[in-house]
Motif scaffolding. Structure first.
Motif, PDB file in Angstrom:
ATOM      1  N   UNK A  98       0.471  -1.266   0.027  1.00  0.00           N
ATOM      2  CA  UNK A  98      -0.002  -0.115  -0.004  1.00  0.00           C
ATOM      3  C   UNK A  98       0.715   1.292   0.018  1.00  0.00           C
ATOM      4  N   UNK A  99       2.017   1.451   0.988  1.00  0.00           N
ATOM      5  CA  UNK A  99       2.866   2.452   0.877  1.00  0.00           C
ATOM      6  C   UNK A  99       3.395   2.760  -0.392  1.00  0.00           C
ATOM      7  N   UNK A 100       3.911   1.451  -1.082  1.00  0.00           N
ATOM      8  CA  UNK A 100       4.432   1.803  -2.452  1.00  0.00           C
ATOM      9  C   UNK A 100       3.411   2.307  -3.369  1.00  0.00           C
ATOM     10  N   UNK A 101       2.306   1.740  -3.498  1.00  0.00           N
ATOM     11  CA  UNK A 101       1.176   1.966  -4.671  1.00  0.00           C
ATOM     12  C   UNK A 101       0.737   3.641  -4.104  1.00  0.00           C
ATOM     13  N   UNK A 102       0.986   3.715  -3.054  1.00  0.00           N
ATOM     14  CA  UNK A 102       0.625   5.385  -2.785  1.00  0.00           C
ATOM     15  C   UNK A 102       1.027   6.436  -3.398  1.00  0.00           C
ATOM     16  N   UNK A 103       2.232   6.055  -3.669  1.00  0.00           N
ATOM     17  CA  UNK A 103       3.171   7.066  -4.696  1.00  0.00           C
ATOM     18  C   UNK A 103       3.110   8.420  -3.882  1.00  0.00           C
ATOM     19  N   UNK A 104       3.359   8.485  -2.508  1.00  0.00           N
ATOM     20  CA  UNK A 104       3.107   9.621  -1.574  1.00  0.00           C
ATOM     21  C   UNK A 104       4.476  10.726  -2.064  1.00  0.00           C
ATOM     22  N   UNK A 105       4.264  11.739  -2.457  1.00  0.00           N
ATOM     23  CA  UNK A 105       5.412  12.539  -2.903  1.00  0.00           C
ATOM     24  C   UNK A 105       6.406  12.733  -1.920  1.00  0.00           C
ATOM     25  N   UNK A 121      -3.107   4.487   8.013  1.00  0.00           N
ATOM     26  CA  UNK A 121      -4.739   4.371   8.169  1.00  0.00           C
ATOM     27  C   UNK A 121      -5.530   4.890   6.775  1.00  0.00           C
ATOM     28  N   UNK A 122      -5.088   5.863   6.374  1.00  0.00           N
ATOM     29  CA  UNK A 122      -6.048   6.332   5.155  1.00  0.00           C
ATOM     30  C   UNK A 122      -5.970   5.560   4.084  1.00  0.00           C
ATOM     31  N   UNK A 123      -4.781   4.826   3.848  1.00  0.00           N
ATOM     32  CA  UNK A 123      -4.589   3.780   2.809  1.00  0.00           C
ATOM     33  C   UNK A 123      -5.357   2.375   3.274  1.00  0.00           C
ATOM     34  N   UNK A 148      -5.862   3.618  -7.868  1.00  0.00           N
ATOM     35  CA  UNK A 148      -5.437   2.170  -7.845  1.00  0.00           C
ATOM     36  C   UNK A 148      -5.291   1.460  -6.444  1.00  0.00           C
ATOM     37  N   UNK A 149      -5.105   2.333  -5.380  1.00  0.00           N
ATOM     38  CA  UNK A 149      -4.995   2.073  -3.923  1.00  0.00           C
ATOM     39  C   UNK A 149      -6.608   1.550  -3.533  1.00  0.00           C
ATOM     40  N   UNK A 150      -7.357   2.469  -4.083  1.00  0.00           N
ATOM     41  CA  UNK A 150      -9.015   2.324  -3.472  1.00  0.00           C
ATOM     42  C   UNK A 150      -9.264   0.876  -4.308  1.00  0.00           C
ATOM     43  N   UNK A 151      -8.732   0.551  -5.480  1.00  0.00           N
ATOM     44  CA  UNK A 151      -9.303  -0.808  -6.076  1.00  0.00           C
ATOM     45  C   UNK A 151      -8.510  -1.885  -5.694  1.00  0.00           C
ATOM     46  N   UNK A 152      -7.445  -1.969  -4.808  1.00  0.00           N
ATOM     47  CA  UNK A 152      -6.523  -3.091  -4.710  1.00  0.00           C
ATOM     48  C   UNK A 152      -7.288  -3.887  -3.634  1.00  0.00           C
ATOM     49  N   UNK A 199     -10.454  -5.142  10.625  1.00  0.00           N
ATOM     50  CA  UNK A 199     -10.393  -4.106  11.262  1.00  0.00           C
ATOM     51  C   UNK A 199      -8.999  -3.522  11.643  1.00  0.00           C
ATOM     52  N   UNK A 200      -8.573  -2.179  11.739  1.00  0.00           N
ATOM     53  CA  UNK A 200      -7.522  -1.355  12.003  1.00  0.00           C
ATOM     54  C   UNK A 200      -7.978  -0.253  12.758  1.00  0.00           C
ATOM     55  N   UNK A 201      -6.990   0.103  13.603  1.00  0.00           N
ATOM     56  CA  UNK A 201      -7.254   1.470  14.666  1.00  0.00           C
ATOM     57  C   UNK A 201      -5.951   2.046  15.154  1.00  0.00           C
ATOM     58  N   UNK A 202      -6.011   2.999  15.266  1.00  0.00           N
ATOM     59  CA  UNK A 202      -4.886   3.641  15.998  1.00  0.00           C
ATOM     60  C   UNK A 202      -4.649   3.531  17.512  1.00  0.00           C
TER      61      UNK A 202
END
Length: 181
Positions: free
Chosen positions: A17-24, A89-91, A163-167, A102-105
Motif C-alpha cells: 500500500x505504501x509503495x502504491x500510494x506514490x506519496x510525494x 490508516x488512510x490507505x 489504484x489503491x482504492x481498487x486494490x 479492522x484497524x485502529x490507531x
C-alpha cells in the motif's frame, strides 16, 4: 489474548500500500528485519524514506501493557511517524484489504510526542483469521536532525490514487470500531 498475525502477512500489505500510494514525501519504501513473529531480536518492519533523508518505520511489536485505542489528532502531522501512521490508516481505509477485518490507531503509556501527551503510536490490525498485528511507529532523523524536519504535512494536497482504492477490495472489510487492545 489474540494470536499474533505473522509479520509477513501484515507487512506485505502495508509495504504494498505504501509503495502504491506514490506519496510525494516518500522516496523509497523497503522492508527490514527477519523475525517471523513480533517481539524478536530482529524486529521486522517497513521503512519509508522521506525527502529529507529521514525515515519512518512501522515494525511488528508485541502489544505493550496499557495500550488502548486512540484518536488521530493534529499533533500527528507534526512528526514523521505520526504522518506515516495517518497515511497508512488512510490507505487501509481506502483499500479495505481482504486480509484484514479492522484497524485502529493505538497509544501506549509513555509513548508518543510530548506536545500532545498520550498520542497514537501504533496501528492495531485484526486479520480475517482473527490474528492481531500491532505495528509500532518510530523514526530516525536524516541529515540536519530533527530540526530539518517539517512540523506540518509537507504534502497537504496529496490524494490517494484510484489504484489503491481498487486494490484487493473486499466488501467484508470495515473501519475499526473501538475494541479492547
Amino acid at each position: 489474548m489474540a494470536k499474533p498475525m505473522p509479520n509477513k502477512t501484515v507487512l506485505d500489505v502495508v509495504e504494498t500500500l505504501l509503495a502504491a500510494a506514490r506519496h510525494p514525501d516518500y522516496t523509497k519504501i523497503s522492508r527490514y528485519g527477519s523475525d517471523d513473529t513480533p517481539g524478536g531480536q530482529s524486529p521486522a518492519g517497513v521503512k519509508a524514506t522521506h525527502l529529507s533523508g529521514s525515515t519512518s518505520m512501522l515494525w511488528a511489536a508485541a502489544v505493550p501493557p496499557g495500550a488502548a485505542p486512540a484518536q488521530a489528532d493534529e499533533g500527528m502531522v507534526a512528526s514523521m511517524p505520526g504522518r506515516t501512521l495517518r497515511l497508512v490508516m488512510d490507505l487501509l481505509d481506502a483499500a479495505q484489504p481482504a486480509a484484514f477485518t479492522s484497524w485502529q490507531l493505538c497509544a501506549a503509556p509513555g509513548v508518543g510526542w510530548p506536545e500532545t501527551g498520550r498520542s497514537p503510536s501504533a496501528i492495531r490490525i485484526v486479520g480475517a483469521d482473527g490474528t492481531v498485528a500491532y505495528l509500532r511507529a518510530t523514526a530516525a532523523s536524516g541529515p540536519g536532525g530533527g530540526a530539518a524536519e517539517p512540523k506540518q504535512d509537507p504534502c497537504p494536497d496529496y490524494t490517494i490514487p484510484q489504484e489503491v482504492k481498487e486494490w484487493r477490495h473486499s466488501p467484508n472489510a470495515r473501519r475499526a470500531e473501538p475494541v479492547s487492545v
